[in-house]
Design a protein around this motif. Structure first.
Motif: not given
Length: 444
Positions: A312-318
């Motif tokens: 799964k591709m998980i986006g991370i903000w921060g």
């Protein structure tokens, strides 16, 4: 006044620059020749809002200079600040080797009365150790003062220039008068300079940070209870924060604290208590809860994807431990991303300032499975879900409808409770936060 700042890390550079800005002559000393040359060329080696203009102005007006020559700086200065690293060891004990090494060198260098100020966060009794180390090398009179810093990364310049209080630990009237003279420009609004003995001053810094860390951790525990009983931690926070005995600050639930101060200082005072035979039960719990809180979103991510996030591709903000800094020390993102990768996820991460420092600190496994991107939008492209780990201002009011353009369905795991629940519900997003109701699952 003529001041030497030994160590140009976060505390040293902010302190030196701000002292220079009130008309003092400040020499900053560092053993890193390359760093000194870069600072001489006008480069600020840390990101701290408001620091660069002061830095440039005081270099231009010849009040702020940089050197690797400790002896020369000592000869020209009446007050010498030790702003040196005191990193925790494996057992949590603060490493005083840098401080005591410089103290030994000072003992061999001073030829007239000097005030040596511990600005570093140090265990109780360090002023005595510094005094003994210097005295073993010289008969020249000197005083050792404890002057802990209370700077918040992201607001350090304002904190230094407008302190709520200045704590000075000394039993020397001569040293006290010099410290009062130095800090007078910063106390015009009436905030106090509090003089006490050195050991009380050293303990004050640890007590302050440990109490704030405890307050944060308590609210995270309350948030975890909220999730189990169907309450909303935002409402609880407002309900208790209006009580003047409690106050509104440090009551925001999230995925734990990080940074250079809270984790280190809690560990250090806990270790000191242990050496004294005292079981500091509260801080033992604070550390355990915070460690768990840093990765508390991972079970939610796994549950949402039925226990399988392989590929799964998980986006991370921060990536930084808090907004308005590039500091990633003990950042929850380091631990959170490690766990996601362990479960097979691929990551796409963005931070406004900490991309470089994070990659330097992250494990090879995390870096190999993470694409670092320059904008929040890029971190949304091609992802299966977004994780928000740092409360940067630019993340607070995004186009929530656009999330559905990049994710189908749009799934957000918000570790900092940035969005209003009604806005998320209106946008039709599946939304997990901390201590608040989960939204949108019926639509999945």
């Amino acid at each position: 006044m003529n001041i030497a700042i030994v160590g140009t890390g976060y505390v040293g550079l902010v302190s030196g620059t701000c002292f220079a800005d009130t008309g003092n002559n400040v020499i900053c000393v560092d053993i890193d020749k390359d760093k000194v040359e870069r600072m001489r060329a006008g480069e600020v080696p840390i990101y701290e809002p408001g620091l660069k203009p002061l830095f440039d102005r005081n270099i231009r007006e010849n009040r702020l200079s940089f050197t690797t020559d400790l002896k020369s700086a000592v000869e020209q200065s009446e007050i010498i600040f030790l702003c040196l690293p005191t990193p925790p060891g494996a057992d949590g004990q603060a490493d005083l080797s840098f401080v005591l090494q410089v103290a030994e060198e000072l003992g061999e260098m001073i030829t007239e009365y000097k005030v040596i100020v511990n600005k570093s966060t140090v265990p109780v009794g360090t002023a005595d150790k510094v005094r003994e180390t210097i005295a073993s090398k010289t008969n020249i009179p000197f005083d050792v003062v404890s002057n802990p810093e209370f700077l918040r990364e992201g607001a350090a310049v304002n904190d230094f220039r407008k302190p709520e209080r200045v704590v000075v630990g000394t039993q020397s009237e001569r040293a006290q008068k010099l410290m009062e003279k130095l800090y007078t420009p910063y106390l015009k609004s009436g905030n106090p300079l509090i003089v006490m003995d050195e050991r009380s001053s050293e303990l004050t810094k640890y007590a302050a940070n440990s109490l704030l860390a405890t307050k944060i951790t308590f609210m995270n525990e309350i948030a975890n209870i909220c999730e189990k009983v169907g309450a909303n931690v935002d409402n609880v926070r407002r309900g208790i924060g209006s009580d003047s005995r409690i106050g509104k600050r440090f009551l925001f639930a999230g995925i734990g604290y990080g940074g250079s101060c809270f984790p280190k200082d809690v560990q250090a005072i806990h270790h000191t208590a242990g050496l004294l035979g005292y079981d500091f039960k509260i801080l033992d719990s604070v550390m355990k809860v915070n460690d768990a809180q840093k990765i508390s979103l991972v079970p939610k991510v796994l549950q949402h994807f039925n226990g399988n996030i392989e590929d799964k591709m998980i986006g991370i903000w921060g990536l930084s431990f808090k907004p308005e800094t590039d500091d990633v020390r003990e950042s929850p993102s380091l631990y959170l991303m490690e766990k996601l990768v362990e479960h097979g996820a691929k990551l796409k991460a963005h931070d406004p300032e900490a991309l470089e420092t994070f990659q330097d600190a992250a494990s090879d496994v995390v870096n190999e499975n993470t694409e670092y991107v320059q904008t929040p939008r890029e971190a949304l492209e091609g992802i299966d879900a977004l994780v928000i780990a740092t409360e940067w201002q630019e993340f607070r009011i995004p186009d929530l409808d656009r999330f559905k353009k990049y994710m189908d369905p749009a799934v957000v795991f918000d570790g900092r409770n940035l969005f209003k629940l009604e806005d998320v519900e209106e946008a039709g997003i599946i939304y997990y936060s901390v201590g608040r109701p989960t939204l949108g699952l019926d639509e999945n």
